[in-house]
Design an enzyme around this catalytic site. Structure first.
Site, mmCIF file in Angstrom:
data_model
loop_
_atom_site.group_PDB
_atom_site.id
_atom_site.type_symbol
_atom_site.label_atom_id
_atom_site.label_comp_id
_atom_site.label_asym_id
_atom_site.label_seq_id
_atom_site.Cartn_x
_atom_site.Cartn_y
_atom_site.Cartn_z
ATOM 1 N N GLU A 176 149.276 5.583 39.291
ATOM 2 C CA GLU A 176 150.384 6.505 39.536
ATOM 3 C C GLU A 176 150.186 7.338 40.800
ATOM 4 O O GLU A 176 149.314 8.214 40.836
ATOM 5 C CB GLU A 176 150.543 7.452 38.343
ATOM 6 N N GLU A 222 158.408 11.443 30.355
ATOM 7 C CA GLU A 222 157.292 12.375 30.508
ATOM 8 C C GLU A 222 157.889 13.635 31.123
ATOM 9 O O GLU A 222 157.948 13.793 32.341
ATOM 10 C CB GLU A 222 156.192 11.802 31.398
#
Length: 269
Positions: free
Chosen positions: A153, A247
Site C-alpha cells: 500500500e 477502511e
C-alpha cells in the site's frame, strides 16, 4: 467486485479508520446485517484468533475474508521493514510472514501499510527501498504458497516518505521484478497524493489488487467531496475484480458509516 468492511481488534488502533471495533462475533454480525460480502481483519497478531474460529464465523454469516492487515506490527509492536536495526527488521518480516500464513489459511491476502516504515537519519532512501524490496520478495513467495498475492500500500506523505503514488509503486514493482505483489489503492491516501484518482488507477492498471473505499475526509463516501463515479468507471476499465473495502472512520457512528458505504456502492454498481 465484492464489498468488504474493516473489523479491528487492536485497542491501540481504537481511533483508527476501522468501522467495527466490537467483539469479533458481533463485528461479523454487524457487517452481515449492513449488507457487506466480506470482512477485512485488523488483529494484534496472527495468534489473536484461530483460523478455525474465523472459518466458523465466515460460515455462520456466509461471508469471506477479503484481506488481513499487518499494521498492528507497527502500532502495537513498533516494528518496520526499514528500521535501522537488523533485529527489528527481522522481527518485522517474521510478524508479516506469520500474518501471511494466517490470512493464507483463510484464502485471504495480507496487506503491508504502516510497517513499510520511512527513510531518514542514518538510513538513506535507497537503502530503505532495498530493504523493502528484499522483504517483499520474501512476502510474495510466502503468499504464493497459499495461492494469494501480497498487497503493498502506497501511503500519503504524512505516513511514509518511500512510495506515495500508485504509478510510482507500479514502476518500482516492475523495476525490482517483484513477483506476486499487488498494489492497494487507498482512495484517502490518493486524494492527498494523486492529481487525478481515476487516471492514477488506469496508470497502475494490472498492478491494482485491492481498494480501500474512503471519501476525501476518510469517512464513508457521500460524507466528503470525492466524486466516486469516475473511480468506479476506471476500475471497470482496468477489469478490476477485487474487493472494495471500507477502511474508514466510524463517523458519525459505525452503523451509519457502514450503511452509507453500502448505499454509495450500490448506487454505483
Amino acid at each position: 467486485m465484492r464489498t468488504a468492511v474493516t473489523l479491528s481488534q487492536v485497542p491501540e488502533a481504537a481511533a483508527g479508520p476501522f468501522v467495527f471495533h466490537e467483539p469479533l462475533a458481533d463485528g461479523f454480525a454487524l457487517a452481515k446485517s449492513a449488507g457487506f460480502d466480506d470482512v477485512e481483519l485488523f488483529f494484534p497478531g496472527p495468534d489473536a484468533f484461530s483460523v478455525e474460529e474465523i472459518k466458523a464465523l465466515c460460515e455462520t454469516h456466509g461471508m469471506g475474508v477479503a484481506a488481513v492487515g499487518t499494521g498492528a506490527g507497527m502500532v502495537k509492536h513498533g516494528l518496520s521493514l526499514t528500521d535501522p536495526s537488523p533485529e527489528k527488521r527481522a522481527a518485522a518480516l517474521d510478524f508479516i510472514t506469520r500474518m501471511i500464513d494466517f490470512g493464507g489459511a483463510l484464502g485471504a491476502p495480507a496487506i503491508l501499510g504502516s510497517m513499510q516504515g520511512k527513510w531518514g537519519g542514518d538510513v538513506s532512501r535507497e537503502q530503505a527501498l532495498k530493504w523493502l524490496a528484499e522483504a517483499l520478495r520474501s512476502a510474495g513467495k510466502t503468499a504464493a504458497k497459499h495461492g494469494v498475492p501480497f498487497i503493498y500500500e502506497p501511503l500519503n506523505r504524512y505516513e511514509t516518505n518511500l512510495i506515495t503514488r500508485l504509478q510510482d509503486g507500479a514502476e518500482w514493482i516492475e523495476a525490482e521484478s517483484l513477483e506476486n505483489i499487488v498494489l492497494l489503492a487507498d482512495l484517502f491516501h490518493m486524494n492527498i497524493e494523486e492529481v487525478n484518482l481515476a487516471e492514477a488507477l488506469r496508470s497502475a492498471g494490472k498492478h491494482v489488487g485491492h481498494v480501500h473505499f474512503a471519501d476525501s475526509n476518510r469517512r464513508a463516501f457521500g460524507f466528503g467531496h470525492t466524486d466516486p463515479t469516475p473511480i468506479i468507471a476506471a476500475l471497470r476499465e482496468i477489469n478490476y475484480t477485487g474487493s472494495i473495502s471500507a477502511e474508514i472512520f466510524p463517523l458519525p457512528d459505525a452503523k451509519t458509516a457502514a450503511a452509507q458505504t453500502i448505499k454509495s456502492i450500490k448506487s454505483l454498481l
